[in-house]
Design an enzyme around this catalytic site. Structure first.
Site, mmCIF file in Angstrom:
data_model
loop_
_atom_site.group_PDB
_atom_site.id
_atom_site.type_symbol
_atom_site.label_atom_id
_atom_site.label_comp_id
_atom_site.label_asym_id
_atom_site.label_seq_id
_atom_site.Cartn_x
_atom_site.Cartn_y
_atom_site.Cartn_z
ATOM 1 N N ASP A 37 25.434 19.224 -1.919
ATOM 2 C CA ASP A 37 26.441 18.609 -2.787
ATOM 3 C C ASP A 37 26.851 19.551 -3.904
ATOM 4 O OD1 ASP A 37 26.644 16.277 -1.440
ATOM 5 O OD2 ASP A 37 25.256 15.161 -2.693
ATOM 6 N N ASN A 167 32.168 15.816 -6.558
ATOM 7 C CA ASN A 167 32.314 17.271 -6.519
ATOM 8 C C ASN A 167 33.150 17.706 -5.312
ATOM 9 O OD1 ASN A 167 31.902 19.908 -7.344
ATOM 10 N ND2 ASN A 167 29.969 20.116 -6.217
ATOM 11 N N LYS A 475 -29.034 8.159 12.236
ATOM 12 C CA LYS A 475 -29.091 7.310 11.041
ATOM 13 C C LYS A 475 -29.890 6.050 11.275
ATOM 14 C CE LYS A 475 -24.689 6.502 10.795
ATOM 15 N NZ LYS A 475 -24.229 7.300 11.951
ATOM 16 N N SER A 543 -19.583 6.024 7.362
ATOM 17 C CA SER A 543 -18.895 6.183 6.062
ATOM 18 C C SER A 543 -18.386 7.611 5.877
ATOM 19 C CB SER A 543 -19.791 5.754 4.903
ATOM 20 O OG SER A 543 -21.073 6.296 4.987
#
Lengths: 634, 312
Positions: A37, A167, A475, A543
């Site tokens: 523009d 413009n 785990k 996690s």
């Protein structure tokens, strides 16, 4: 006095003002619009016309125009303002650039903000400090999606005045009909955006029509030139007329005889003798003096950076907000806000972020994403996350109550930014709509049996052993051995296992990032209830994200939360594959599988690290029990 | 912390709204750094911008003294007048002044004449600065750079983030909205802070005049011995710089718009010997203040390159 005399006097006055700068004010504006523009060209034109393009810059411009320019033999004015090398090569502006020019009537700070779609965050940045927006429209193209988007962002950020710069009017033959059509299209679109003024101007940045000088090609246009309008538009901020607000920045204590609070008056007025209240605590006192290097003031108004001394020894620290007792801000820990997301990673409801509001930092979570906004149609869309450059309406909850005003009432006290807790990057910008008072009506019930009494009965202290690691790292095996050992010595325990929890409490959750966060949040809250009951609770959860593990950690007192990193290399986990899941994931049958198609962020400061390559599960379990003994928990 | 000395006696009151706004903004930025960082420092280059910055610091914390030291990275090639000014000003404002010289560079004989401006700046200024920041463990450093100085500065943040090793990545800068500066850094990361970002050269001079801030006399025109080299007027401040064959020194009325190492700072011919004259001359001027800086002329993107390397 005849006309010539009056003109002479006016010129002399303007000259004196220019020399002394006595009456010169400041206007901050942004230019925005779509790619091509001509924003950069327009700013180059403003600098060029105001004679701020100096000879050595001009010489560099001529060199650069030949190398990178897009205007043939003409000077490419855009090259004056496209600062960084990469941008010059690509021919697009990719960051906010600030430009300065001065006329006899005003000084201007221009934020040149990019029009490329992915840089919406820069537009919001430029708009946040602007009094006015110059929105460019290519006369040949009319209103584009980007024009609407930028107008909406300006409106959202509270920019009240708009110049519609139509413009390249030369390229449509200076045709009034084109101009009028654009005005009517824009007026229809912008009627609900709440602008105080919209001023359309037909211009050519490249040739200078109606920028500084009135164009002879547009005799049908009777309005001001762009510079004429910018010099005279009244944007006087009404900040001074609003209630007094003073975020405390710094406690000023040079010696035992002086104690003041330094900061900037962000709205309203203050005088010695005025009563003020610390918004968060409700404590009141009186302002004794307004101290500055240049002497005490009888009054300070919005924008003044001062130091206040107070009549009473009240507890005030950085982050507090001072306000009049009769016109206090809202104080709440839950509120609704518009959020513009600026992070590369999406906003995840439930994940903790750091909020900066005023001079205060406070942890917050988005508790609900009510809807996203399609900035092209302003329609509400459903969504679970916000991606880069998306805008949404959210409910947020802060870890302690904060003082604020709705953004629509006070831009200074209703705005906040969101910061990533690990990278410290600024990932979001928010504007508070209103406080939510639900929590205000839910008070905690005091319990008759205390935690200490429960500990005495149990004969040990509670704790959370948080096992994190990849699937198949071991785990659950280790956690089970630890629980057995503790139980055998008479310790009250409970084991929360990721897979088991997903069959009940969390069976409504899947495995997207947002759902993983919520999974961990719920488990954290359950673990907290067990800890309050005096239990040692073992949690075995992949996690994968640091942010969520930290969120859980922050629910507990120091020492209660023990992070156990079961550190097994992914190759070993794949080799073991006890449930055959890696085989499926590697085959593409399971989406979002940690370690394969979803990231695992290893802990940086785990209390216990178990390298299972060199440690048997039994030895690992024994080590955890030994650590609990050493810390006096059992 | 002890009490600051009394304000300057020769200040002229009455700032324009525009200068008042700039002053308040700068003060707010400085207080923010003092409150949020453990070990800030103010880079002091002795020039007009540094002078305004130090004056603003005195205002920001009054009646306390500025809660940070000044750091001057001395290349050993500054004008003697600058060094005299530095020492009196530090005393005048009651601040602690640290002077750091890159001794390694000095030992290697790096100098602006035979090493060339670019290597000299890299070693004695940029490397010297990084050495000093590391040596004292400063986590925030104020600089007097302004956005109107140069193109790549126009996009600089007020709080400019540097990753460990002082690296500036223009693509990884934090958006700055409202006055909500993000002051959070991880260990090893630092922030460079530019409280004069929104000031222009004209603002600096008008403020200097309004507040009666002392400046190095070299900014004012006087008859001085200069030699014309590569079309630029250079003042031989001492005999370390020898005349080339065919060069002669002549006395001309000159002044400096920008001050640095004397062999790299070109003088301009001028009769402007008061602040009023300087401001009038500047309004009529057709060249930028950095024109006289030899380090900028290599190519127009050279400032960006220097900044990536850690230059202020």
């Amino acid at each position: 006095m005849d006309g010539a005399q009056a003109q002479l006097i006016a010129r002399a006055q303007a000259d004196i003002e220019a020399r002394t700068g006595a009456q010169r004010g400041l206007l901050r504006f942004i230019t925005c619009g779509s790619v091509d523009d001509g924003k950069s060209t327009l700013i180059g034109r403003l600098l060029y016309d105001s004679k701020l393009i100096l000879d050595d810059h001009l010489a560099a411009l001529e060199r650069d125009s030949r190398r990178h320019g897009t205007t043939g033999e003409d000077l490419d004015l855009a090259l004056l303002v496209d600062g960084l090398e990469a941008e010059r090569q690509q021919g697009i502006t990719i960051d906010v650039a600030y430009r300065f020019f001065t006329t006899n009537r005003r000084s201007f700070i221009v934020a040149d903000t990019p029009g490329h779609e992915q840089y919406t965050r820069n537009m919001a940045t430029g708009a946040s400090n602007a009094d006015l927006a110059v929105i460019l429209i290519d006369a040949r193209k009319g209103l584009l999606t980007q024009t609407k988007r930028h107008s909406y962002i300006c409106s959202l950020l509270g920019v009240r005045h708009v110049v519609l710069a139509v413009n390249k009017i030369d390229l449509v033959g200076y045709d009034q009909a084109v101009f009028d059509q654009i005005i009517s299209d824009y007026t229809a679109f912008a009627k609900d955006l709440g602008f105080a003024s919209v001023t359309p101007i037909p211009l050519s940045a490249r040739h200078g029509d109606n920028v500084t000088w009135r164009s002879e090609h547009t005799p049908w246009y009777e309005g001001p030139t762009l510079v004429g309008h910018l010099e005279t538009i009244d944007v006087v901020s009404d900040a001074a007329a609003k209630p007094f607000r003073f975020p405390v920045q710094w406690v000023n204590r040079p010696n035992l005889d002086f104690r003041g609070v330094s900061g900037t008056v962000v709205s309203g007025t203050i005088r010695p003798g005025d009563r003020v209240t610390v918004a968060e605590s409700g404590r009141e006192t009186t302002v004794s003096r307004i101290v500055t290097y240049d002497g005490d003031l009888a009054e300070a108004v919005a924008g003044d950076a001062v130091t206040l001394t107070l009549a009473d020894e009240v507890d005030i620290a950085r982050g507090d907000l001072l306000a009049p007792p009769t016109a206090r801000p809202v104080v709440a820990d839950q509120f609704a806000a518009h959020v513009i997301w600026m992070g590369d990673e999406p906003l995840l409801p439930g994940r903790p972020y750091l909020m900066r509001i005023g001079t205060r930092y406070v942890p917050v979570k988005v508790t609900a994403l009510k809807h996203r906004i399609d900035v092209d149609t302003l329609e509400h869309l459903a969504g679970r996350t916000l991606a880069l450059n998306e805008i949404g309406v959210c409910n947020l909850s802060s870890s302690s109550a904060v003082a604020f005003d709705p953004y629509a009432e006070n831009r200074e006290t209703g705005a906040f930014i969101l910061i990533d807790r690990y990278t410290n990057a600024t990932v979001g910008a928010g504007m508070i709509d209103f406080g939510l008072h639900r929590a205000a009506n839910i008070h905690r019930q005091a319990l008759l049996v205390s935690r200490v009494e429960r500990e005495r009965l149990n004969g040990h202290m509670p704790a959370v052993l948080w096992f994190t690691g990849l699937t198949g790292s071991g785990k659950s095996t280790i956690a089970n051995l630890v629980e057995r050992a503790l139980h055998d010595r008479g310790v009250r325990t409970f084991l929360l296992d990721g897979d088991n929890v997903r069959h009940g409490l969390n069976r409504d959750l899947g495995f997207s990032d947002a759902e993983r966060v919520e999974n961990i949040r719920r488990v954290g809250e359950v673990a907290k209830l067990f800890v309050e009951a005096g239990t040692i609770v073992l949690c075995s959860f992949i996690s994968p994200f640091r942010a969520e593990r930290r969120m859980v950690r922050e629910l507990f007192e120091g020492g209660e939360f023990v992070e156990v990193f079961v550190d097994t290399p992914i190759e070993d986990c794949i080799k073991r594959d006890p449930k055959g899941l890696y085989a499926k994931a590697l085959d593409g049958q399971i989406a979002n599988f940690t370690g394969v198609s979803s990231p695992y962020e290893a802990p940086e400061h785990a209390e216990i690290v178990l390298e299972t390559k060199s440690l048997s599960p039994e030895a690992a379990a024994a080590r955890i029990v030994a650590e609990l003994e050493a810390s006096g928990r059992i | 912390m002890s009490t600051a000395p009394a304000p300057l006696p020769n200040a002229r009151r009455g700032l324009s709204d525009h200068l008042k706004r700039l002053e308040s903004e700068s003060i707010e930025i400085m207080r923010e750094v003092a409150a949020a960082f453990d070990n800030p420092v103010m880079l002091y280059s002795i020039g007009k911008d540094s002078g305004v910055m130090l004056h603003l610091a005195a205002k920001a914390f009054y009646p306390s003294k500025p809660p940070f030291p000044l750091l001057h990275v001395d290349t050993t090639w500054k004008f003697a007048d600058m060094i005299r000014h530095r020492d009196t000003v530090a005393e005048r404002y009651g601040v602690n002044l640290i002077v750091h010289v890159n001794e390694e560079g000095l030992a290697k004989g790096i100098n602006p004449i035979s090493s060339g401006s670019s290597l000299h700046t890299q070693v004695m200024k940029t490397e010297g600065l990084k050495q000093a920041l590391d040596k004292y463990g400063f986590d925030a450093a104020f600089g007097g750079a302004r956005r109107d100085e140069e193109k790549s500065r126009a996009k600089e943040r007020i709080f400019s983030f540097r990753s460990a090793g002082h690296v500036w990545d223009p693509r990884n800068q934090r958006p700055e909205l409202w006055r909500l500066y993000n002051t959070r850094v991880n260990k090893g990361e630092t922030i460079r802070v530019f409280p004069l970002s929104n000031w222009t050269e004209l603002d600096i001079w008008e403020y200097t005049r309004a507040e009666g801030i002392p400046v190095v006399p070299l900014y004012f025109a006087a008859p001085r011995p200069v030699v014309s080299r590569d079309g630029l007027l250079i003042m031989r401040d001492d005999d370390r710089m020898s005349l080339l064959p065919g060069e002669t020194e002549e006395t001309r009325w000159v002044r400096f718009r920008s001050l640095g190492c004397y062999p790299l700072s070109a003088a301009v011919e001028s009769r402007a010997d008061t602040l009023d004259d300087i401001i009038d001359e500047m309004r009529a001027s057709r060249s930028s203040e950095r024109e006289g800086r030899l380090i900028d002329t290599d190519e127009s993107a050279s400032m960006e390159k220097k900044k990536r390397e850690g230059y202020f």
